[in-house]
Write an enzyme that holds these catalytic residues in place. Structure first.
Site, PDB file in Angstrom:
ATOM      1  N   SER A  19       0.872  -1.176   0.000  1.00 54.70           N
ATOM      2  CA  SER A  19       0.000   0.000   0.000  1.00 54.70           C
ATOM      3  C   SER A  19       0.902   1.217   0.000  1.00 54.70           C
ATOM      4  CB  SER A  19      -0.880   0.004   1.252  1.00 54.70           C
ATOM      5  OG  SER A  19      -1.323   1.322   1.511  1.00 54.70           O
ATOM      6  N   HIS A  44      -1.384  -1.606  -4.323  1.00 53.31           N
ATOM      7  CA  HIS A  44      -2.675  -1.352  -3.688  1.00 53.31           C
ATOM      8  C   HIS A  44      -2.770   0.152  -3.475  1.00 53.31           C
ATOM      9  CE1 HIS A  44      -5.997  -2.299  -0.836  1.00 53.31           C
ATOM     10  NE2 HIS A  44      -5.517  -1.284  -0.139  1.00 53.31           N
ATOM     11  N   ASP A  46      -4.886   3.345  -2.218  1.00 51.73           N
ATOM     12  CA  ASP A  46      -5.972   3.676  -1.293  1.00 51.73           C
ATOM     13  C   ASP A  46      -6.598   5.016  -1.638  1.00 51.73           C
ATOM     14  OD1 ASP A  46      -5.928   1.481   0.724  1.00 51.73           O
ATOM     15  OD2 ASP A  46      -3.851   2.140   0.970  1.00 51.73           O
ATOM     16  N   MET A  48      -9.365   7.678  -0.663  1.00 53.01           N
ATOM     17  CA  MET A  48     -10.216   8.081   0.471  1.00 53.01           C
ATOM     18  C   MET A  48     -10.819   9.444   0.177  1.00 53.01           C
ATOM     19  SD  MET A  48      -7.836   7.022   3.687  1.00 53.01           S
ATOM     20  CE  MET A  48      -6.857   5.510   3.708  1.00 53.01           C
ATOM     21  N   HIS A  79      -8.389   0.538  -3.925  1.00 56.70           N
ATOM     22  CA  HIS A  79      -9.206   0.343  -2.715  1.00 56.70           C
ATOM     23  C   HIS A  79     -10.022   1.606  -2.521  1.00 56.70           C
ATOM     24  CE1 HIS A  79      -9.360  -0.517   1.910  1.00 56.70           C
ATOM     25  NE2 HIS A  79     -10.548  -0.527   1.332  1.00 56.70           N
ATOM     26  N   MET A  81     -12.260   3.704  -0.794  1.00 59.11           N
ATOM     27  CA  MET A  81     -12.908   4.036   0.490  1.00 59.11           C
ATOM     28  C   MET A  81     -13.676   5.339   0.303  1.00 59.11           C
ATOM     29  SD  MET A  81      -9.771   2.884   2.937  1.00 59.11           S
ATOM     30  CE  MET A  81      -8.559   2.985   1.628  1.00 59.11           C
ATOM     31  N   MET A 150     -11.107  -6.327   5.704  1.00 63.56           N
ATOM     32  CA  MET A 150     -10.308  -5.291   6.366  1.00 63.56           C
ATOM     33  C   MET A 150      -9.897  -5.771   7.755  1.00 63.56           C
ATOM     34  SD  MET A 150      -9.775  -2.787   4.350  1.00 63.56           S
ATOM     35  CE  MET A 150      -8.987  -1.669   5.531  1.00 63.56           C
ATOM     36  N   PHE A 156      -6.697   4.950   7.788  1.00 60.28           N
ATOM     37  CA  PHE A 156      -5.305   5.329   8.060  1.00 60.28           C
ATOM     38  C   PHE A 156      -4.386   4.119   7.994  1.00 60.28           C
ATOM     39  CE2 PHE A 156      -8.149   8.217  10.223  1.00 60.28           C
ATOM     40  CZ  PHE A 156      -7.663   9.453   9.834  1.00 60.28           C
ATOM     41  N   GLY A 157      -3.161   4.356   7.536  1.00 60.96           N
ATOM     42  CA  GLY A 157      -2.142   3.320   7.594  1.00 60.96           C
ATOM     43  C   GLY A 157      -1.556   3.260   8.996  1.00 60.96           C
ATOM     44  N   GLY A 158      -0.782   2.241   9.261  1.00 63.59           N
ATOM     45  CA  GLY A 158      -0.034   2.155  10.516  1.00 63.59           C
ATOM     46  C   GLY A 158      -0.835   1.741  11.729  1.00 63.59           C
ATOM     47  N   ASP A 184      -6.076  -6.467   4.591  1.00 63.92           N
ATOM     48  CA  ASP A 184      -5.520  -5.117   4.492  1.00 63.92           C
ATOM     49  C   ASP A 184      -5.630  -4.428   5.841  1.00 63.92           C
ATOM     50  OD1 ASP A 184      -4.697  -2.598   3.721  1.00 63.92           O
ATOM     51  OD2 ASP A 184      -6.544  -2.110   2.632  1.00 63.92           O
ATOM     52  N   GLY A 185      -4.475  -4.051   6.378  1.00 64.34           N
ATOM     53  CA  GLY A 185      -4.445  -3.287   7.618  1.00 64.34           C
ATOM     54  C   GLY A 185      -3.590  -3.950   8.675  1.00 64.34           C
ATOM     55  N   GLY A 186      -2.437  -3.352   8.944  1.00 61.10           N
ATOM     56  CA  GLY A 186      -1.568  -3.853  10.006  1.00 61.10           C
ATOM     57  C   GLY A 186      -0.912  -5.185   9.693  1.00 61.10           C
ATOM     58  N   GLY A 206       1.397  -1.978   4.124  1.00 59.07           N
ATOM     59  CA  GLY A 206       1.831  -0.599   3.943  1.00 59.07           C
ATOM     60  C   GLY A 206       3.071  -0.298   4.749  1.00 59.07           C
ATOM     61  N   SER A 207       2.870   0.079   6.013  1.00 57.72           N
ATOM     62  CA  SER A 207       4.010   0.543   6.808  1.00 57.72           C
ATOM     63  C   SER A 207       5.085  -0.520   6.987  1.00 57.72           C
ATOM     64  CB  SER A 207       3.540   1.083   8.160  1.00 57.72           C
ATOM     65  OG  SER A 207       2.437   0.380   8.631  1.00 57.72           O
TER      66      SER A 207
END
Ligand SMILES: O=C(CO)[C@H](O)[C@H](O)COP(=O)(O)O
Ligand SMILES: [Fe+2]
Length: 237
Positions: A19, A44, A46, A48, A79, A81, A150, A156-158, A184-186, A206-207
């Protein structure tokens, strides 16, 4: 008699999609190229709108510039959102998006939207937020290319990975053995094994990837974890 099965007989494979939300947004083109050079299978992106989620990123004009900058090869998983995802299907297709992943919570007519996305030449992804049950996605699973579960609240990322989303992934994998299932996420080296064991095969990170000193190794680690889980699942069948 011993039955020999091909270990790679599953219809789906391990794919890692960084991401780029967590990258230096002033250098998106070069960051995308860097991720592909580090072994990413897809990107990916994002989107928003500040309405469906409390954050704003970018829209189709940015995607069009990115496509021109990185060439035809990288697969863009959008993605979305956004509220009213219907309104961006044609602009995103024209900008060079490959897959349009919308949230079921954002539309009253998923069937029509799926049809419009296919007609515009893109693949279809269907996403659910943490508070949405997998039963709400299930009726559409045979019409889509990918289900996105999700593992954080979108926006938000991270954020911290929500392990309690894994039963949704396991259930989807049991019901739809050849569906692409994305998380997706963390997601990173600490959480990948849970995702892989549950049956996810498309991994957004992502992060953990972008923030690493060695993104190539992180991408390889994530892919190996998923590939091993797919192989084990294949042998167990
Ligand atoms: O959709 C998203 C947030 O809504 C991002 O794709 C996601 O958060 C990826 O970043 P990270 O791996 O840092 O959580
Ligand atoms: Fe995302």
């Amino acid at each position: 008699m011993r039955t020999v099965r091909a270990v790679n007989s599953m219809a789906y494979s391990a794919k890692i999609g960084p991401s780029i939300l967590s990258s230096d947004l002033s250098c998106l083109g070069s960051e995308c190229v860097r991720m592909m050079e580090c072994g990413a299978d897809y990107l990916h992106l994002d989107v928003m709108d500040g309405h469906f989620v409390p954050n704003i990123t970018f829209g189709h004009p940015m995607v069009e510039c990115l496509r021109k900058s990185v060439g035809q090869d990288p697969f863009f998983d959008m993605h979305m959102m956004v509220s009213r995802p219907e309104q961006w299907v044609k602009p995103m297709a024209a900008a060079g998006a490959n897959q349009y992943t919308f949230h079921i919570e954002a539309t009253t007519n998923p069937g029509n939207l799926i049809k419009e996305i296919k007609e515009s030449g893109m693949k279809v992804g269907l996403a659910i937020k943490p508070g949405t049950t997998v039963e709400e996605l299930a009726p559409w699973a045979n019409q889509i290319d990918m289900a996105l579960v999700m593992t954080v609240e979108p926006g938000f990322g991270g954020q911290k990975f929500m392990e309690d989303m894994m039963p949704k992934v396991s259930w989807l994998r049991s019901q739809f053995p050849s569906l692409d299932i994305e998380v997706d996420g963390g997601v990173g080296p600490d959480s990948i094994h849970k995702c892989a064991e549950a049956g996810a095969n498309m991994i957004v990170s992502g992060s953990a990837v972008i923030g690493s000193d060695d993104p190539r190794s992180v991408i390889a680690l994530l892919r190996t974890a998923v590939a091993e889980a797919i192989q084990k699942r294949s042998l167990d069948r």
